[in-house]
Design a protein around this motif. Structure first.
Motif, PDB file in Angstrom:
ATOM      1  N   VAL A   1       1.431   9.121  -6.465  1.00 21.86           N
ATOM      2  CA  VAL A   1       1.848  10.518  -6.336  1.00 21.86           C
ATOM      3  C   VAL A   1       2.968  10.862  -7.323  1.00 21.86           C
ATOM      4  CG1 VAL A   1       2.895  12.217  -4.766  1.00 21.86           C
ATOM      5  CG2 VAL A   1       1.146  10.647  -3.904  1.00 21.86           C
ATOM      6  N   LEU A   2       3.948   9.955  -7.462  1.00 20.91           N
ATOM      7  CA  LEU A   2       5.142  10.296  -8.241  1.00 20.91           C
ATOM      8  C   LEU A   2       5.016   9.980  -9.729  1.00 20.91           C
ATOM      9  CD1 LEU A   2       8.086   9.232  -5.858  1.00 20.91           C
ATOM     10  CD2 LEU A   2       6.922  11.440  -5.993  1.00 20.91           C
TER      11      LEU A   2
ATOM     12  N   HIS B   1       0.653   4.003  -3.090  1.00 20.91           N
ATOM     13  CA  HIS B   1       0.422   5.434  -2.842  1.00 20.91           C
ATOM     14  C   HIS B   1       1.568   6.287  -3.422  1.00 20.91           C
ATOM     15  CE1 HIS B   1      -1.194   9.001  -0.977  1.00 20.91           C
ATOM     16  NE2 HIS B   1       0.036   9.288  -0.576  1.00 20.91           N
ATOM     17  N   ILE B   2       2.804   5.879  -3.144  1.00 25.70           N
ATOM     18  CA  ILE B   2       3.958   6.643  -3.638  1.00 25.70           C
ATOM     19  C   ILE B   2       3.966   6.649  -5.166  1.00 25.70           C
ATOM     20  CG2 ILE B   2       6.496   6.711  -3.743  1.00 25.70           C
ATOM     21  CD1 ILE B   2       6.491   5.582  -0.842  1.00 25.70           C
TER      22      ILE B   2
ATOM     23  N   ARG C   1       7.447  -1.896  -8.927  1.00 26.39           N
ATOM     24  CA  ARG C   1       7.650  -1.706  -7.484  1.00 26.39           C
ATOM     25  C   ARG C   1       7.154  -2.922  -6.704  1.00 26.39           C
ATOM     26  NH1 ARG C   1       9.792   2.199  -9.535  1.00 26.39           N
ATOM     27  NH2 ARG C   1      11.302   0.512  -9.660  1.00 26.39           N
TER      28      ARG C   1
ATOM     29  N   PHE D   1       0.830  -1.212   0.000  1.00 28.65           N
ATOM     30  CA  PHE D   1       0.000   0.000   0.000  1.00 28.65           C
ATOM     31  C   PHE D   1       0.863   1.260   0.000  1.00 28.65           C
ATOM     32  CE2 PHE D   1      -3.214  -3.136   1.145  1.00 28.65           C
ATOM     33  CZ  PHE D   1      -4.236  -2.746   0.296  1.00 28.65           C
ATOM     34  N   GLY D   2       2.042   1.203   0.624  1.00 23.10           N
ATOM     35  CA  GLY D   2       2.972   2.324   0.535  1.00 23.10           C
ATOM     36  C   GLY D   2       3.414   2.549  -0.905  1.00 23.10           C
ATOM     37  N   ALA D   3       3.778   1.467  -1.584  1.00 19.50           N
ATOM     38  CA  ALA D   3       4.242   1.566  -2.974  1.00 19.50           C
ATOM     39  C   ALA D   3       3.128   2.085  -3.879  1.00 19.50           C
ATOM     40  CB  ALA D   3       4.736   0.211  -3.466  1.00 19.50           C
TER      41      ALA D   3
ATOM     42  N   SER E   1       8.761   2.322   0.811  1.00 20.35           N
ATOM     43  CA  SER E   1       7.353   1.931   0.618  1.00 20.35           C
ATOM     44  C   SER E   1       6.791   1.356   1.901  1.00 20.35           C
ATOM     45  CB  SER E   1       7.228   0.887  -0.497  1.00 20.35           C
ATOM     46  OG  SER E   1       7.594   1.452  -1.736  1.00 20.35           O
TER      47      SER E   1
ATOM     48  N   TYR F   1       8.665  12.043  -0.439  1.00 18.36           N
ATOM     49  CA  TYR F   1       9.327  10.728  -0.556  1.00 18.36           C
ATOM     50  C   TYR F   1      10.702  10.757  -1.209  1.00 18.36           C
ATOM     51  CZ  TYR F   1       4.407   9.572   0.159  1.00 18.36           C
ATOM     52  OH  TYR F   1       3.124   9.542   0.626  1.00 18.36           O
TER      53      TYR F   1
ATOM     54  N   PHE G   1       6.493   4.144   4.805  1.00 17.60           N
ATOM     55  CA  PHE G   1       5.391   5.098   4.674  1.00 17.60           C
ATOM     56  C   PHE G   1       4.038   4.387   4.639  1.00 17.60           C
ATOM     57  CE2 PHE G   1       8.938   7.865   3.550  1.00 17.60           C
ATOM     58  CZ  PHE G   1       8.623   8.984   4.306  1.00 17.60           C
ATOM     59  N   GLY G   2       4.004   3.178   4.102  1.00 14.62           N
ATOM     60  CA  GLY G   2       2.783   2.382   4.175  1.00 14.62           C
ATOM     61  C   GLY G   2       2.423   2.072   5.615  1.00 14.62           C
TER      62      GLY G   2
END
Lengths: 218, 218
Positions: free
Chosen positions: A193-194, A189-190, A203, A185-187, B182, B147, B185-186
Protein backbone atom coordinates in the motif's frame (compact mmCIF):
# COMPACT_ATOMS: atom_id res chain seq x y z
CA UNK A 1 -20.65 -13.16 -27.89
CA UNK A 2 -18.73 -16.12 -29.30
CA UNK A 3 -18.10 -16.07 -33.05
CA UNK A 4 -17.17 -19.00 -35.32
CA UNK A 5 -13.65 -17.68 -35.53
CA UNK A 6 -13.41 -17.82 -31.73
CA UNK A 7 -14.72 -21.37 -31.60
CA UNK A 8 -12.41 -22.90 -34.18
CA UNK A 9 -9.25 -23.50 -32.13
CA UNK A 10 -11.29 -24.93 -29.27
CA UNK A 11 -12.99 -27.48 -31.56
CA UNK A 12 -9.69 -28.40 -33.15
CA UNK A 13 -8.27 -29.15 -29.75
CA UNK A 14 -11.26 -31.30 -28.89
CA UNK A 15 -11.42 -33.24 -32.21
CA UNK A 16 -9.66 -36.65 -32.04
CA UNK A 17 -6.72 -36.88 -34.47
CA UNK A 18 -5.18 -39.90 -36.15
CA UNK A 19 -1.56 -38.82 -35.84
CA UNK A 20 -0.31 -39.26 -32.24
CA UNK A 21 2.53 -36.75 -32.71
CA UNK A 22 0.09 -34.15 -34.04
CA UNK A 23 -2.21 -34.67 -31.05
CA UNK A 24 0.74 -34.21 -28.71
CA UNK A 25 1.70 -30.99 -30.43
CA UNK A 26 -1.84 -29.69 -30.03
CA UNK A 27 -1.85 -30.75 -26.41
CA UNK A 28 1.38 -28.82 -25.86
CA UNK A 29 -0.04 -25.77 -27.59
CA UNK A 30 -3.17 -25.96 -25.40
CA UNK A 31 -1.03 -26.11 -22.25
CA UNK A 32 1.06 -23.16 -23.44
CA UNK A 33 -2.04 -21.11 -24.28
CA UNK A 34 -3.55 -21.94 -20.90
CA UNK A 35 -0.37 -20.69 -19.26
CA UNK A 36 -0.50 -17.45 -21.28
CA UNK A 37 -4.11 -16.89 -20.25
CA UNK A 38 -3.25 -17.53 -16.61
CA UNK A 39 -0.30 -15.15 -16.77
CA UNK A 40 -2.43 -12.42 -18.36
CA UNK A 41 -5.11 -12.96 -15.71
CA UNK A 42 -2.48 -12.59 -12.98
CA UNK A 43 -1.33 -9.27 -14.46
CA UNK A 44 -4.93 -8.04 -14.68
CA UNK A 45 -5.94 -9.15 -11.16
CA UNK A 46 -2.75 -7.76 -9.61
CA UNK A 47 -3.21 -4.39 -11.31
CA UNK A 48 -6.97 -3.81 -11.10
CA UNK A 49 -8.37 -6.24 -8.54
CA UNK A 50 -11.00 -8.93 -9.15
CA UNK A 51 -14.15 -6.76 -9.39
CA UNK A 52 -12.68 -4.43 -12.04
CA UNK A 53 -11.19 -7.11 -14.33
CA UNK A 54 -13.12 -8.32 -17.39
CA UNK A 55 -12.49 -11.37 -19.60
CA UNK A 56 -11.89 -8.83 -22.39
CA UNK A 57 -8.98 -7.35 -20.37
CA UNK A 58 -7.43 -10.81 -20.16
CA UNK A 59 -8.03 -11.51 -23.86
CA UNK A 60 -6.43 -8.20 -24.85
CA UNK A 61 -3.36 -8.90 -22.71
CA UNK A 62 -2.84 -12.23 -24.48
CA UNK A 63 -3.74 -10.98 -27.96
CA UNK A 64 -6.41 -13.71 -28.11
CA UNK A 65 -10.14 -13.44 -28.61
CA UNK A 66 -12.54 -13.61 -25.67
CA UNK A 67 -13.75 -16.97 -27.04
CA UNK A 68 -10.23 -18.40 -26.80
CA UNK A 69 -10.02 -17.32 -23.14
CA UNK A 70 -13.48 -18.78 -22.41
CA UNK A 71 -12.40 -22.10 -23.93
CA UNK A 72 -9.82 -22.49 -21.16
CA UNK A 73 -11.71 -20.83 -18.28
CA UNK A 74 -15.53 -20.70 -18.34
CA UNK A 75 -15.71 -17.47 -16.27
CA UNK A 76 -13.74 -14.91 -14.25
CA UNK A 77 -14.18 -16.91 -11.02
CA UNK A 78 -12.49 -19.95 -12.61
CA UNK A 79 -9.57 -17.71 -13.62
CA UNK A 80 -9.30 -16.33 -10.06
CA UNK A 81 -9.32 -19.84 -8.57
CA UNK A 82 -6.62 -20.97 -11.04
CA UNK A 83 -4.40 -17.96 -10.20
CA UNK A 84 -4.91 -18.51 -6.45
CA UNK A 85 -3.99 -22.19 -6.88
CA UNK A 86 -0.78 -21.18 -8.69
CA UNK A 87 0.01 -18.91 -5.72
CA UNK A 88 -0.37 -21.87 -3.36
CA UNK A 89 1.89 -24.01 -5.53
CA UNK A 90 4.63 -21.39 -5.58
CA UNK A 91 4.95 -20.98 -1.81
CA UNK A 92 5.81 -24.69 -1.21
CA UNK A 93 8.13 -24.52 -4.24
CA UNK A 94 10.08 -21.74 -2.48
CA UNK A 95 10.25 -23.97 0.62
CA UNK A 96 11.58 -26.88 -1.50
CA UNK A 97 14.32 -24.61 -2.84
CA UNK A 98 15.32 -23.65 0.70
CA UNK A 99 15.23 -27.29 1.91
CA UNK A 100 17.66 -28.20 -0.88
CA UNK A 101 20.26 -25.83 0.65
CA UNK A 102 20.55 -28.07 3.75
CA UNK A 103 20.69 -25.14 6.20
CA UNK A 104 20.16 -25.46 9.94
CA UNK A 105 16.42 -25.03 10.72
CA UNK A 106 16.57 -21.47 12.07
CA UNK A 107 18.62 -20.24 9.09
CA UNK A 108 16.18 -22.08 6.84
CA UNK A 109 13.25 -20.13 8.31
CA UNK A 110 15.10 -16.84 7.75
CA UNK A 111 15.98 -17.86 4.17
CA UNK A 112 12.36 -18.91 3.51
CA UNK A 113 10.96 -15.54 4.59
CA UNK A 114 13.65 -13.64 2.69
CA UNK A 115 12.93 -15.57 -0.53
CA UNK A 116 9.17 -15.23 -0.04
CA UNK A 117 9.60 -11.46 0.28
CA UNK A 118 11.54 -11.41 -3.01
CA UNK A 119 8.79 -13.47 -4.65
CA UNK A 120 6.09 -11.08 -3.41
CA UNK A 121 8.09 -8.21 -4.91
CA UNK A 122 8.90 -9.86 -8.26
CA UNK A 123 6.39 -12.62 -9.08
CA UNK A 124 3.15 -11.39 -10.63
CA UNK A 125 1.37 -14.69 -9.88
CA UNK A 126 2.11 -14.26 -6.17
CA UNK A 127 1.10 -10.59 -6.22
CA UNK A 128 -2.17 -11.53 -7.93
CA UNK A 129 -2.77 -14.40 -5.51
CA UNK A 130 -2.20 -12.13 -2.52
CA UNK A 131 -4.60 -9.53 -3.89
CA UNK A 132 -7.27 -12.14 -4.70
CA UNK A 133 -6.96 -13.43 -1.13
CA UNK A 134 -7.82 -10.05 0.36
CA UNK A 135 -10.70 -9.78 -2.14
CA UNK A 136 -11.89 -13.35 -1.46
CA UNK A 137 -15.27 -12.29 -0.05
CA UNK A 138 -16.01 -10.55 -3.39
CA UNK A 139 -15.33 -13.74 -5.39
CA UNK A 140 -18.21 -16.19 -5.74
CA UNK A 141 -15.98 -19.27 -5.76
CA UNK A 142 -14.10 -21.07 -2.98
CA UNK A 143 -10.43 -20.03 -2.84
CA UNK A 144 -7.80 -22.08 -0.97
CA UNK A 145 -7.65 -21.11 2.73
CA UNK A 146 -4.80 -18.62 3.18
CA UNK A 147 -1.97 -18.46 5.75
CA UNK A 148 -2.46 -21.89 7.36
CA UNK A 149 -0.23 -23.97 5.06
CA UNK A 150 2.64 -21.49 5.19
CA UNK A 151 2.16 -21.06 8.95
CA UNK A 152 2.33 -24.81 9.55
CA UNK A 153 5.49 -25.01 7.46
CA UNK A 154 7.25 -22.29 9.49
CA UNK A 155 5.96 -23.80 12.73
CA UNK A 156 7.36 -27.24 11.77
CA UNK A 157 10.80 -25.83 10.95
CA UNK A 158 10.87 -23.89 14.23
CA UNK A 159 10.01 -27.11 16.08
CA UNK A 160 13.01 -28.72 14.35
CA UNK A 161 15.07 -25.71 15.47
CA UNK A 162 14.00 -26.25 19.08
CA UNK A 163 14.74 -29.99 18.88
CA UNK A 164 18.20 -29.13 17.49
CA UNK A 165 18.81 -26.77 20.43
CA UNK A 166 18.78 -23.65 18.26
CA UNK A 167 15.90 -22.01 20.14
CA UNK A 168 16.28 -21.08 23.79
CA UNK A 169 14.38 -23.18 26.35
CA UNK A 170 10.93 -21.84 27.17
CA UNK A 171 10.44 -20.57 23.60
CA UNK A 172 7.22 -21.86 22.01
CA UNK A 173 7.82 -22.55 18.29
CA UNK A 174 4.08 -22.17 17.51
CA UNK A 175 3.97 -18.72 19.11
CA UNK A 176 7.12 -17.57 17.28
CA UNK A 177 5.68 -18.94 14.03
CA UNK A 178 2.37 -17.09 14.48
CA UNK A 179 4.14 -13.80 15.26
CA UNK A 180 6.46 -14.24 12.25
CA UNK A 181 3.53 -15.00 9.91
CA UNK A 182 1.49 -12.04 11.19
CA UNK A 183 4.45 -9.70 10.86
CA UNK A 184 5.42 -11.03 7.42
CA UNK A 185 1.96 -10.77 5.86
CA UNK A 186 1.28 -7.47 7.63
CA UNK A 187 4.56 -6.04 6.31
CA UNK A 188 3.92 -7.28 2.78
CA UNK A 189 0.46 -5.68 2.76
CA UNK A 190 1.59 -2.37 4.31
CA UNK A 191 4.61 -2.25 2.00
CA UNK A 192 2.32 -2.86 -0.99
CA UNK A 193 0.00 0.00 0.00
CA UNK A 194 2.69 2.51 1.01
CA UNK A 195 5.58 1.80 -1.40
CA UNK A 196 4.44 -0.80 -3.97
CA UNK A 197 6.65 -3.28 -2.04
CA UNK A 198 9.87 -1.29 -2.69
CA UNK A 199 10.90 -1.63 0.99
CA UNK A 200 9.62 -5.18 1.62
CA UNK A 201 13.04 -6.87 1.78
CA UNK A 202 14.20 -4.39 4.46
CA UNK A 203 10.96 -4.77 6.44
CA UNK A 204 11.30 -8.56 6.47
CA UNK A 205 14.94 -8.36 7.54
CA UNK A 206 13.85 -6.18 10.49
CA UNK A 207 11.21 -8.75 11.43
CA UNK A 208 13.79 -11.55 11.41
CA UNK A 209 16.17 -9.44 13.55
CA UNK A 210 13.52 -8.48 16.10
CA UNK A 211 11.66 -11.82 16.33
CA UNK A 212 14.22 -14.57 15.64
CA UNK A 213 17.45 -13.20 17.14
CA UNK A 214 16.14 -12.95 20.76
CA UNK A 215 14.63 -16.47 20.48
CA UNK A 216 17.99 -18.02 19.58
CA UNK A 217 19.69 -20.05 22.34
CA UNK A 218 22.91 -18.39 23.55
CA UNK B 1 -35.44 7.86 -8.14
CA UNK B 2 -36.16 10.58 -5.61
CA UNK B 3 -39.82 11.08 -4.73
CA UNK B 4 -41.43 14.16 -3.14
CA UNK B 5 -41.85 12.23 0.09
CA UNK B 6 -38.09 11.59 0.12
CA UNK B 7 -37.28 15.23 -0.47
CA UNK B 8 -39.44 16.77 2.23
CA UNK B 9 -37.21 16.29 5.33
CA UNK B 10 -34.22 17.59 3.45
CA UNK B 11 -36.00 20.79 2.42
CA UNK B 12 -37.32 21.28 5.93
CA UNK B 13 -33.77 21.10 7.26
CA UNK B 14 -32.61 23.63 4.69
CA UNK B 15 -35.48 26.13 5.09
CA UNK B 16 -34.55 29.03 7.42
CA UNK B 17 -36.81 29.16 10.49
CA UNK B 18 -37.82 32.07 12.66
CA UNK B 19 -37.64 30.30 16.02
CA UNK B 20 -34.00 29.76 17.08
CA UNK B 21 -34.89 26.86 19.39
CA UNK B 22 -36.78 25.12 16.62
CA UNK B 23 -33.81 25.49 14.26
CA UNK B 24 -31.51 24.02 16.91
CA UNK B 25 -33.81 21.03 17.35
CA UNK B 26 -33.76 20.40 13.63
CA UNK B 27 -30.00 20.73 13.56
CA UNK B 28 -29.76 18.15 16.32
CA UNK B 29 -32.09 15.83 14.46
CA UNK B 30 -29.99 16.18 11.28
CA UNK B 31 -26.82 15.31 13.19
CA UNK B 32 -28.52 12.29 14.76
CA UNK B 33 -29.83 11.11 11.40
CA UNK B 34 -26.41 11.54 9.85
CA UNK B 35 -24.95 9.38 12.61
CA UNK B 36 -27.57 6.69 12.02
CA UNK B 37 -26.79 6.66 8.29
CA UNK B 38 -23.06 6.40 9.03
CA UNK B 39 -23.62 3.56 11.47
CA UNK B 40 -25.78 1.68 8.97
CA UNK B 41 -23.16 2.21 6.27
CA UNK B 42 -20.48 0.83 8.61
CA UNK B 43 -22.55 -2.32 9.20
CA UNK B 44 -23.12 -2.74 5.46
CA UNK B 45 -19.48 -2.14 4.44
CA UNK B 46 -18.14 -4.41 7.21
CA UNK B 47 -20.50 -7.25 6.24
CA UNK B 48 -20.50 -7.09 2.44
CA UNK B 49 -17.55 -4.97 1.34
CA UNK B 50 -17.69 -1.74 -0.68
CA UNK B 51 -18.44 -3.15 -4.17
CA UNK B 52 -21.46 -5.19 -2.98
CA UNK B 53 -23.14 -2.47 -0.87
CA UNK B 54 -25.95 -0.33 -2.33
CA UNK B 55 -27.49 2.88 -0.98
CA UNK B 56 -30.71 0.85 -0.68
CA UNK B 57 -28.93 -1.55 1.76
CA UNK B 58 -27.99 1.44 3.91
CA UNK B 59 -31.50 2.95 3.69
CA UNK B 60 -33.10 -0.37 4.70
CA UNK B 61 -30.76 -0.72 7.71
CA UNK B 62 -31.82 2.74 8.97
CA UNK B 63 -35.51 2.38 8.09
CA UNK B 64 -35.18 5.56 5.99
CA UNK B 65 -35.83 6.14 2.32
CA UNK B 66 -32.99 6.19 -0.20
CA UNK B 67 -33.70 9.91 -0.66
CA UNK B 68 -33.07 10.57 3.02
CA UNK B 69 -29.70 8.80 2.77
CA UNK B 70 -28.80 10.74 -0.38
CA UNK B 71 -29.59 14.02 1.40
CA UNK B 72 -26.73 13.34 3.81
CA UNK B 73 -24.28 11.57 1.46
CA UNK B 74 -24.47 12.18 -2.30
CA UNK B 75 -23.11 8.75 -3.22
CA UNK B 76 -21.57 5.51 -1.91
CA UNK B 77 -18.03 6.91 -2.19
CA UNK B 78 -18.92 9.81 0.14
CA UNK B 79 -20.28 7.27 2.65
CA UNK B 80 -17.07 5.22 2.42
CA UNK B 81 -14.91 8.31 2.97
CA UNK B 82 -17.02 9.33 5.98
CA UNK B 83 -16.75 5.84 7.53
CA UNK B 84 -12.98 5.75 6.89
CA UNK B 85 -12.63 9.20 8.52
CA UNK B 86 -14.53 7.94 11.58
CA UNK B 87 -12.05 5.04 11.73
CA UNK B 88 -9.15 7.51 11.76
CA UNK B 89 -10.78 9.52 14.54
CA UNK B 90 -11.28 6.48 16.73
CA UNK B 91 -7.67 5.31 16.70
CA UNK B 92 -6.32 8.59 18.21
CA UNK B 93 -9.26 8.53 20.66
CA UNK B 94 -8.03 5.13 21.93
CA UNK B 95 -4.56 6.66 22.31
CA UNK B 96 -6.01 9.60 24.29
CA UNK B 97 -7.69 7.12 26.64
CA UNK B 98 -4.39 5.32 27.20
CA UNK B 99 -2.49 8.61 27.73
CA UNK B 100 -4.97 9.54 30.45
CA UNK B 101 -3.88 6.46 32.46
CA UNK B 102 -0.40 7.96 32.96
CA UNK B 103 1.42 4.66 32.37
CA UNK B 104 5.16 4.36 31.68
CA UNK B 105 5.72 4.55 27.88
CA UNK B 106 6.34 0.82 27.27
CA UNK B 107 3.25 -0.20 29.23
CA UNK B 108 1.34 2.49 27.35
CA UNK B 109 2.31 0.91 24.01
CA UNK B 110 1.15 -2.51 25.25
CA UNK B 111 -2.12 -1.04 26.53
CA UNK B 112 -2.66 0.82 23.23
CA UNK B 113 -2.30 -2.35 21.15
CA UNK B 114 -4.48 -4.34 23.55
CA UNK B 115 -7.26 -1.74 23.42
CA UNK B 116 -6.95 -1.41 19.65
CA UNK B 117 -7.38 -5.19 19.33
CA UNK B 118 -10.56 -5.01 21.44
CA UNK B 119 -11.83 -2.16 19.26
CA UNK B 120 -11.17 -4.15 16.07
CA UNK B 121 -13.16 -7.03 17.59
CA UNK B 122 -16.09 -4.97 18.91
CA UNK B 123 -16.40 -1.65 17.03
CA UNK B 124 -18.26 -1.89 13.73
CA UNK B 125 -16.90 1.49 12.56
CA UNK B 126 -13.34 0.22 12.96
CA UNK B 127 -14.16 -3.10 11.27
CA UNK B 128 -15.74 -1.22 8.36
CA UNK B 129 -12.81 1.21 8.15
CA UNK B 130 -10.31 -1.67 8.09
CA UNK B 131 -12.25 -3.42 5.35
CA UNK B 132 -12.59 -0.24 3.27
CA UNK B 133 -8.83 0.26 3.58
CA UNK B 134 -8.06 -3.11 2.00
CA UNK B 135 -10.65 -2.33 -0.70
CA UNK B 136 -9.31 1.19 -1.24
CA UNK B 137 -8.24 0.59 -4.84
CA UNK B 138 -11.86 -0.28 -5.68
CA UNK B 139 -13.18 3.02 -4.28
CA UNK B 140 -13.11 6.02 -6.63
CA UNK B 141 -12.44 8.56 -3.87
CA UNK B 142 -9.29 9.38 -1.87
CA UNK B 143 -9.27 7.62 1.52
CA UNK B 144 -6.96 8.70 4.36
CA UNK B 145 -3.53 7.02 4.09
CA UNK B 146 -3.51 3.98 6.40
CA UNK B 147 -0.94 2.80 8.98
CA UNK B 148 1.31 5.87 9.01
CA UNK B 149 -0.48 7.87 11.74
CA UNK B 150 -0.78 4.90 14.08
CA UNK B 151 2.80 3.87 13.30
CA UNK B 152 4.15 7.33 14.11
CA UNK B 153 2.23 7.29 17.40
CA UNK B 154 3.73 3.95 18.46
CA UNK B 155 7.16 5.05 17.27
CA UNK B 156 6.95 8.25 19.35
CA UNK B 157 5.96 6.39 22.50
CA UNK B 158 8.79 3.89 22.00
CA UNK B 159 11.22 6.80 21.65
CA UNK B 160 9.93 8.08 25.01
CA UNK B 161 10.49 4.56 26.39
CA UNK B 162 14.09 4.60 25.21
CA UNK B 163 14.65 8.10 26.65
CA UNK B 164 13.21 6.85 29.96
CA UNK B 165 15.66 3.91 29.91
CA UNK B 166 12.90 1.32 29.45
CA UNK B 167 14.34 -0.04 26.19
CA UNK B 168 17.72 -1.73 26.15
CA UNK B 169 20.59 0.18 24.53
CA UNK B 170 21.04 -0.56 20.85
CA UNK B 171 17.29 -1.00 20.35
CA UNK B 172 15.91 1.16 17.54
CA UNK B 173 12.41 2.43 18.50
CA UNK B 174 11.47 2.94 14.82
CA UNK B 175 12.35 -0.66 13.96
CA UNK B 176 10.44 -2.04 16.95
CA UNK B 177 7.47 0.18 16.01
CA UNK B 178 7.45 -1.03 12.39
CA UNK B 179 7.62 -4.69 13.44
CA UNK B 180 4.82 -4.16 15.99
CA UNK B 181 2.60 -2.40 13.44
CA UNK B 182 3.22 -5.08 10.78
CA UNK B 183 2.50 -7.85 13.27
CA UNK B 184 -0.58 -6.11 14.70
CA UNK B 185 -2.25 -5.39 11.36
CA UNK B 186 -1.20 -8.76 9.96
CA UNK B 187 -2.68 -10.54 12.99
CA UNK B 188 -5.91 -8.56 12.82
CA UNK B 189 -6.35 -9.41 9.13
CA UNK B 190 -5.46 -13.10 9.51
CA UNK B 191 -7.65 -13.38 12.61
CA UNK B 192 -10.54 -11.78 10.67
CA UNK B 193 -10.19 -14.26 7.79
CA UNK B 194 -9.61 -17.40 9.89
CA UNK B 195 -11.75 -16.84 13.00
CA UNK B 196 -13.80 -13.62 12.55
CA UNK B 197 -11.37 -12.03 15.07
CA UNK B 198 -12.30 -14.48 17.89
CA UNK B 199 -8.60 -15.04 18.71
CA UNK B 200 -7.32 -11.50 18.07
CA UNK B 201 -6.73 -10.58 21.74
CA UNK B 202 -4.56 -13.70 22.24
CA UNK B 203 -2.64 -13.07 19.02
CA UNK B 204 -1.84 -9.48 20.05
CA UNK B 205 -0.73 -10.61 23.52
CA UNK B 206 1.69 -13.04 21.84
CA UNK B 207 3.06 -10.22 19.67
CA UNK B 208 3.67 -8.03 22.73
CA UNK B 209 5.40 -10.94 24.53
CA UNK B 210 7.64 -11.81 21.59
CA UNK B 211 8.48 -8.29 20.37
CA UNK B 212 8.41 -6.01 23.44
CA UNK B 213 9.68 -8.26 26.24
CA UNK B 214 13.16 -8.92 24.68
CA UNK B 215 13.52 -5.18 23.88
CA UNK B 216 13.05 -4.18 27.53
CA UNK B 217 16.20 -3.11 29.37
CA UNK B 218 17.13 -5.58 32.14
Amino acid sequence: MTTDRDRRPAEEERRPTTGGARAELKQERAVRTRGQVLDAAAHAFAAKGFPAVTILDVAELTGMTKGAVYFHYPNKEALAVAVAEQFYERLPAIADGVRALGLAPLSAVAELLTRTATAFRDDIMIQAGARLQIERSLIKAPLPMPYTGYGNLVSGWLQEARDAGELSAGTDPDVIARVLISAFFGAQHISWVLSDRADLAERVQEILDVVLVPARST
